[in-house]
Design an enzyme around this catalytic site. Structure first.
Site, PDB file in Angstrom:
ATOM      1  N   TYR A 142      11.431  -2.202  13.326  1.00 15.02           N
ATOM      2  CA  TYR A 142      11.159  -1.066  12.432  1.00 15.02           C
ATOM      3  C   TYR A 142       9.732  -1.201  11.936  1.00 15.02           C
ATOM      4  CZ  TYR A 142      11.439   1.821   8.148  1.00 15.02           C
ATOM      5  OH  TYR A 142      11.210   2.754   7.146  1.00 15.02           O
ATOM      6  N   ASP A 237       2.856  -6.074  13.835  1.00 15.93           N
ATOM      7  CA  ASP A 237       3.337  -5.547  12.552  1.00 15.93           C
ATOM      8  C   ASP A 237       3.800  -6.727  11.703  1.00 15.93           C
ATOM      9  OD1 ASP A 237       5.746  -3.019  11.458  1.00 15.93           O
ATOM     10  OD2 ASP A 237       4.666  -4.591  10.397  1.00 15.93           O
ATOM     11  N   LYS A 270       4.033  -5.567   1.677  1.00 14.91           N
ATOM     12  CA  LYS A 270       4.905  -6.454   0.924  1.00 14.91           C
ATOM     13  C   LYS A 270       4.158  -7.550   0.154  1.00 14.91           C
ATOM     14  CE  LYS A 270       8.607  -5.310   4.149  1.00 14.91           C
ATOM     15  NZ  LYS A 270       9.688  -4.631   3.404  1.00 14.91           N
TER      16      LYS A 270
END
Ligand code: KE4
Length: 428
Positions: A142, A237, A270
């Protein structure tokens, strides 16, 4: 009535599903989501005042635990100076310098407000830099909810994406090819078929959106070679793994497994925001020069590099660089997963675990899965019983079997022991 339930009923009147992000609604595991009133170190507290040992940590950002004094102080003093100016500030330069210092493959970064925005911009940058349209991603990974990335695995290599979401026209996903994670043969074939049209390959180096599945080093190495050979860009990612699995992120790990390995574009989020809305994408100077205002790839954001968020991120990155930080965090996380494995073995429950730095995963199956299809063979009912057994014992795990878990520097040995005691009962 339980205050969580009352809040959930009220929330569902005014917010779809009562949540601002679907996974929070507990639909995969059932039951009533806990409405959190505050966090403190390794703990979060719900509307009923119940305390939970927190293994979500906001899905990764809270690597220091909730309310770290140095971070709180940095945020408060930045907020006193001003929330947002829409003009450059020194602190975003400092944060960019910090990221670049810790990630050798990155010479320049652009700060944005969410991992989705960073991933979406990285795709646009790869397409602009190569002049190509096709992109490759992997089933189970994702990368945020940008249209081009909401694509499910087609049947085989020829069929390009069909979207996983309503509202995404076929034209938008027609250039996205979804392959099987850790499948070297498929990536070989994809490049043999489409090599000259591929702008980038995007991957989660450790797939936290399949709970915890590592990309095998030979697989990563082969993607690197094929991207280099065909002029495609390799996008790592690291929104979840960045500064979470180690001080130099997952690419630091793969740089040790594959001599000289570097991705072309890196995406972060994050941890670099420390819990505030902040993400980033970075690459070599040449690639980043394609971005407006220098180059033709447009990308922008009102709150990009926000002065309060950058203060939070910088304070967080400074703490994790302290000597021994990742050794201690890695040890604590290992203590947790090894303990869970032992308790599962005691109770004859098929179980496997893996962890890197402050990120971990576990599966109700004997062997660690290598791809999404295998992960999804998990006995969902069994997972849900385990999840609720732990939740009722005051241990807050990810409310979905395909999500990773996170340990913070605030988690103590006693917290791990309490977690294992709860697991012993839940697994029984
Ligand atoms: P955000 O837009 O949610 O900040 O980041 C998207 C994203 C991009 N890349 C990776 C590897 C990610 O894990 C994420 C977001 N992760 C999910 C947890 N699986 C966030 C939780 C949520 O969606 O509420």
């Amino acid at each position: 009535m339980d205050r969580n339930q009352a809040l959930f009923d009220r929330a569902r009147h005014v917010i779809p599903g009562g949540v601002n992000s679907p996974v929070r609604a507990f639909r995969a595991v059932g039951g009533t989501p806990r409405f959190i009133t505050r966090g403190e170190g390794a703990y979060i507290f719900d509307a009923e005042g119940r305390r939970y040992i927190d293994y979500i940590g906001s899905w990764g950002p809270m690597i220091l635990g909730h309310g770290h004094p140095a971070v709180l102080e940095a945020v408060l003093s930045a907020a006193r100076e001003g929330f947002s100016f829409g003009a450059p500030t020194e602190r975003e330069v400092e944060l960019a310098e910090e990221i670049i210092k810790l990630v050798p493959s990155v010479e320049q970064v652009r700060l944005v407000s969410s991992g989705t925005e960073a991933g979406m911009s990285a795709i646009r940058l790869a397409r602009g830099a190569t002049g190509r349209s096709k992109i490759i991603k992997f089933d189970g990974c994702y990368h945020g909810h940008a249209d081009a990335l909401l694509v499910k695995a087609g049947s085989g290599l020829a069929t390009f994406g069909t979207s996983t979401s309503a509202g995404v026209p076929p034209e938008v996903v027609q250039h996205t090819l979804v392959l099987e994670y850790n499948n070297v043969q498929q990536i070989e074939e994809a490049f043999a078929l489409h090599g000259a049209e591929i702008a980038c390959v995007m991957i989660e180096p450790i797939a936290g959106n399949m709970n915890f599945v590592r990309a095998q080093a030979p697989f990563v190495q082969r993607i690197r070679e094929l991207c280099t050979k065909h002029g495609a860009l390799f996008v790592f990612d690291e929104v979840m793994t960045g500064f979470r699995v180690g001080l130099h992120s997952a690419q630091g790990l793969y740089g040790r497994l594959i001599p000289g390995f570097k991705p072309d574009i890196s995406v972060f989020g994050k941890v670099i925001g420390g819990g505030m809305p902040l993400a980033a994408f970075g690459a070599s100077r040449d690639i980043m020069a394609q971005l407006a205002p220098l180059g033709g790839v447009y990308q922008a954001g009102t709150l990009s590099g926000n002065p309060v968020a950058t203060a939070c991120g910088l304070a967080t990155l400074r703490e994790i660089q302290k000597p021994g930080f990742f050794e201690a965090l890695g040890q604590r996380t290992r203590q947790l997963v090894d303990g869970l494995q032992a308790v599962a073995n005691e109770n004859g429950v098929p179980f496997s675990v893996d962890a890197e730095g402050g990120m971990f995963g576990f599966f109700l199956m004997k062997d660690l899965p290598q791809n999404y299809a295998t992960v999804m063979t998990t006995d969902k009912e069994r997972f849900n019983r385990f999840f609720h057994g732990m939740l009722n014992a005051g241990v807050y795990l990810a409310p979905a079997l395909y999500e990773a878990g996170f340990v913070s520097a605030a988690h103590s040995e006693a917290d791990i022991d309490a977690t294992l005691a709860a697991a012993r009962l839940a697994l029984k």
